[in-house]
Design an enzyme around this catalytic site. Structure first.
Site, short mmCIF file in Angstrom:
data_model
loop_
_atom_site.label_atom_id
_atom_site.label_comp_id
_atom_site.label_asym_id
_atom_site.label_seq_id
_atom_site.Cartn_x
_atom_site.Cartn_y
_atom_site.Cartn_z
N TYR A 77 0.86 -1.19 0.00
CA TYR A 77 0.00 0.00 0.00
C TYR A 77 0.89 1.24 0.00
CZ TYR A 77 -3.66 3.24 1.76
OH TYR A 77 -4.53 4.28 1.93
N LYS A 96 -1.77 -1.42 -3.83
CA LYS A 96 -2.82 -0.43 -3.67
C LYS A 96 -2.16 0.92 -3.89
CE LYS A 96 -6.11 1.71 -0.48
NZ LYS A 96 -6.66 1.78 0.89
#
Length: 303
Positions: A136, A164
């Protein structure tokens, strides 16, 4: 779950609290079931939208257990990141024991490791835990960008299966998609306002704040784009635009938690040091939600 290809819509779930800031597990389970019925492709509890920063590790585990028990047929991807590698590893191990199907790992924040440190951090966890893991990248929260070269290097690990992307840098995101096309690795949008542009350059879905409130429209937009119907996807993107902007007028998850309360899915309570949404922003949010409530609901295109 180890062969799961992440695609479609994964709501970054809020953690509902009672008025005295205890976790409201009944509401949490109801929210998970509502989202599953709406057709989402998975759920992501205990991320930054779920106020992971103010949950104890035991509360993390309890939330994961509650969400996994509440749903029947969608994967649960648990936020287990930390700026301490040992802590992230411990929490990740506990999350898998609690039933998580995969892990979402924010890059280490505050201490700002070099790119070599980021690689060591992610590989340490991926070597130790055999489940799908998502890197992420959100520099606005961490103070550190995960460089394209770093993501590409990490993508070689069989347990690191997705990014992400919430950097806001479409050039970097496009480069990562381009350089990982031949691997079992995908990119997911972590920025609701840029989900459609990311899909147009090869992202496969979104971990979405917006989808807590509008799962059907979010699924329809992503499904349309993935089916190549960009006229429909654009129409839904613009229909959702006012709500997308309203959800980020103050620090996430303040606005989305308030919006959930307006829709009857929680109290609007956030844990200190976060505070309730300011009144003038709440009034605008109510109008935006009312407009969507009055609009026709879309049929969902399968992702």
């Amino acid at each position: 779950m180890t062969d799961h290809q992440f695609e479609g819509v994964y709501p970054a779930m809020t953690t509902p609290f009672t008025e005295d800031e205890r976790i409201d597990f009944d509401q949490l389970r109801a929210n998970a079931q509502r989202l599953e019925r709406a057709g989402v492709d998975g759920l992501v509890p205990v991320g930054s939208t779920g106020e992971s920063a103010t949950l104890t590790h035991d509360e993390h585990v309890e939330v994961i257990e509650a969400v996994t028990a509440a749903v029947e047929d969608v994967p649960v991807i648990a936020g287990t990141g930390s700026n301490n590698t040992r802590e992230a590893l411990s929490l990740s191990e506990r999350a898998v024991e609690a039933g998580a199907d995969g892990l979402l790992l924010i890059s280490p924040y505050y201490n700002k490791p070099e790119q070599s440190g980021l690689i060591d951090h992610y590989r340490t966890i991926a070597d130790a835990i055999d489940c799908p893991q998502i890197v992420y990248n959100v520099p606005s929260r961490t103070g550190q960008n995960v460089a394209a070269d770093t993501v590409v290097e990490l993508s070689d690990h069989p347990n690191i299966v997705a990014l992400k992307a919430a950097s806001g840098d479409l050039g970097q995101i496009s480069e990562i998609v381009e350089r990982t096309r031949e691997q079992e690795f995908v990119v997911l949008s972590g920025d609701d306002g840029l989900t459609l542009p990311m899909l147009s350059i090869g992202a496969t879905g979104a971990i979405s704040v917006l989808a807590n409130l509008e799962p059907e429209r979010s699924c329809a937009m992503v499904g349309a784009a993935r089916a190549g119907d960009f006229d429909r996807a654009r129409a839904l993107h613009h229909e959702l635009g006012p709500l997308t902007r309203a959800l980020f007028v103050e620090t996430n998850p303040i606005p989305v938690t308030e919006a959930m309360a307006i829709r009857g899915h929680g109290t609007g309570v956030v844990r200190s040091p976060l505070t309730r949404l300011s009144e003038h922003h709440r009034e605008h949010l109510e109008r935006v939600l009312a407009d969507l409530d009055g609009a026709e609901r879309p049929s969902t295109v399968s992702t």
